[in-house]
Design an enzyme around this catalytic site. Structure first.
Site, PDB file in Angstrom:
ATOM      1  N   SER A 244       0.834  -1.200   0.000  1.00  0.00           N
ATOM      2  CA  SER A 244       0.000   0.000   0.000  1.00  0.00           C
ATOM      3  C   SER A 244       0.864   1.242   0.000  1.00  0.00           C
ATOM      4  O   SER A 244       1.983   1.245   0.519  1.00  0.00           O
ATOM      5  CB  SER A 244      -0.991   0.083   1.161  1.00  0.00           C
ATOM      6  OG  SER A 244      -1.962  -0.934   1.052  1.00  0.00           O
ATOM      7  N   SER A 282      -1.603  -4.365  -2.916  1.00  0.00           N
ATOM      8  CA  SER A 282      -1.141  -3.020  -2.593  1.00  0.00           C
ATOM      9  C   SER A 282      -2.263  -2.011  -2.823  1.00  0.00           C
ATOM     10  O   SER A 282      -2.708  -1.796  -3.947  1.00  0.00           O
ATOM     11  CB  SER A 282       0.064  -2.655  -3.466  1.00  0.00           C
ATOM     12  OG  SER A 282       0.605  -1.417  -3.082  1.00  0.00           O
ATOM     13  N   ASP A 284      -3.197   1.458  -3.402  1.00  0.00           N
ATOM     14  CA  ASP A 284      -2.492   2.664  -3.843  1.00  0.00           C
ATOM     15  C   ASP A 284      -3.510   3.773  -4.091  1.00  0.00           C
ATOM     16  O   ASP A 284      -4.310   3.710  -5.029  1.00  0.00           O
ATOM     17  CB  ASP A 284      -1.699   2.368  -5.111  1.00  0.00           C
ATOM     18  CG  ASP A 284      -0.729   1.205  -4.916  1.00  0.00           C
ATOM     19  OD1 ASP A 284       0.075   1.278  -3.979  1.00  0.00           O
ATOM     20  OD2 ASP A 284      -0.806   0.234  -5.683  1.00  0.00           O
TER      21      ASP A 284
END
Length: 358
Positions: A244, A282, A284
């Site tokens: 992240s 992740s 984002d």
């Protein structure tokens, strides 16, 4: 963009990219090269450490005038939605920000959001408020911190908000960046700013990044790995399910919510310059807000190119700053993640580039 001639730093010393002669982009920075260069924006951190297992915290980005009665125009962009960005749906629907933006650890995000609501309801002008949309982002710091302990409590949130200030921003292993990792190195919180000319006006765009993502680090388009900098490459790395990256963008340009969403997109795009993998796990995200929506004529849709470029450059520099400011950390279960050594980075950048594969 090559690093300029610069004395080799002392081994182990921590620096910002510009201290090393690494300059990204063309636009000038603000006086602090920080998100606080945008008028009316303050930053506060509370770092929570209990050796050896807890390395966490909370970071607050606080626009002076924000509130449910005085919302600011804002946009949000999701590069990959594996995350817990609290407040996203209303922010997207209405295009307004009602609270400061807080960043923390994944399993502490909900407690932080509750504490933010309590803090806001006690603010002047909020006595009759019955609906409030807290905006809280998170990164998974479980590689270095006992994330299940949920160590961030209400008093930590209040301290970050109450002590938020302008001027230089504490960097590296502080606040929400205390336990974060980005491509193979210890990362953290960091920031940058630019002052681009948009038409015949000059504005400020500032970014703050909570860097915590997988991939292969790129600096000035050169691949930099622990092995290439002489660090033991057999240590722990960030698994894709624990990534992240959270980005907050502030600007004094008079943009509406739709335009700020365009700005937020560029912030997430900029992670590709640093080698981010945008992997399955992740989350984002970027949140962009304007501090002076009524200050002069709105920016026309054809004009914000220099502002977009400024945000791309600022995010790239902030990620690199986060790696250079962080320090080697040993945390949960004895795992150690090394810092990026400034002297070895400059050596790697000065070496001849390997031939491109054909």
């Amino acid at each position: 963009m090559e690093p300029s001639a610069h004395p080799q730093p002392a081994p182990g010393a921590r620096h910002r990219a510009r201290d090393l002669g690494i300059v990204i982009g063309r636009a000038a920075t603000g006086p602090f090269n920080a998100i606080t260069d945008v008028p009316g924006v303050r930053v506060g951190h509370t770092t929570v450490r209990r050796q050896p297992d807890v390395h966490s915290g909370v970071t607050a980005v606080v626009p002076d005038t924000v509130g449910p009665r005085t919302p600011l125009p804002a946009g949000v962009f999701t590069g990959n939605g594996y995350g817990k960005l609290i407040g996203t749906t209303q922010l997207t629907e209405l295009g307004t920000l009602e609270t400061p933006v807080l960043l923390t650890s994944t399993l502490s995000a909900f407690r932080v959001a509750d504490a933010l609501v309590g803090w806001m309801l006690r603010r002047p002008g909020c006595e009759e408020v019955q609906s409030l949309n807290p905006v809280v982002g998170e990164c998974n710091d479980g590689l270095l911190s006992d994330i299940r302990a949920r160590p961030v409590h209400e008093e930590h949130v209040r301290a970050a908000l109450d002590e938020a200030s302008g001027g230089p921003v504490a960097e590296g292993c502080v606040g929400a960046g205390t336990g974060t990792v980005a491509p193979g190195f210890k990362a953290g919180i960091d920031t940058a700013s630019r002052t681009p000319d948009v038409g015949d006006r000059r504005f400020t765009a500032g970014v703050l990044v909570q860097a915590n993502f997988g991939g292969t680090l790129r600096v000035l388009d050169r691949i930099v790995t622990p092995r290439s900098t002489g660090i033991d490459a057999d240590g722990p790395t960030l698994a894709e399910e624990t990534g992240s990256c959270m980005i907050v963008v502030a600007t004094d340009a008079p943009l509406d919510a739709r335009q700020l969403t365009r700005v937020a997109r560029r912030a997430v795009f900029a992670l590709a310059r640093t080698g981010a993998a945008y992997s399955h796990g992740s989350g984002d995200y970027a949140v962009a807000f304007g501090t002076r929506p009524g200050a002069g004529a709105p920016v026309a849709d054809a004009e914000p190119g220099p502002l977009f470029e400024a945000v791309l450059d600022g995010v790239e520099e902030a990620v690199l700053n986060s790696l250079l400011a962080a320090t080697t950390t040993t945390g949960f279960n004895g795992r150690t993640v090394p810092a990026l050594p400034a002297d070895r980075l400059l050596t790697a950048l000065a070496a001849p580039a390997p031939p491109r594969a054909r």
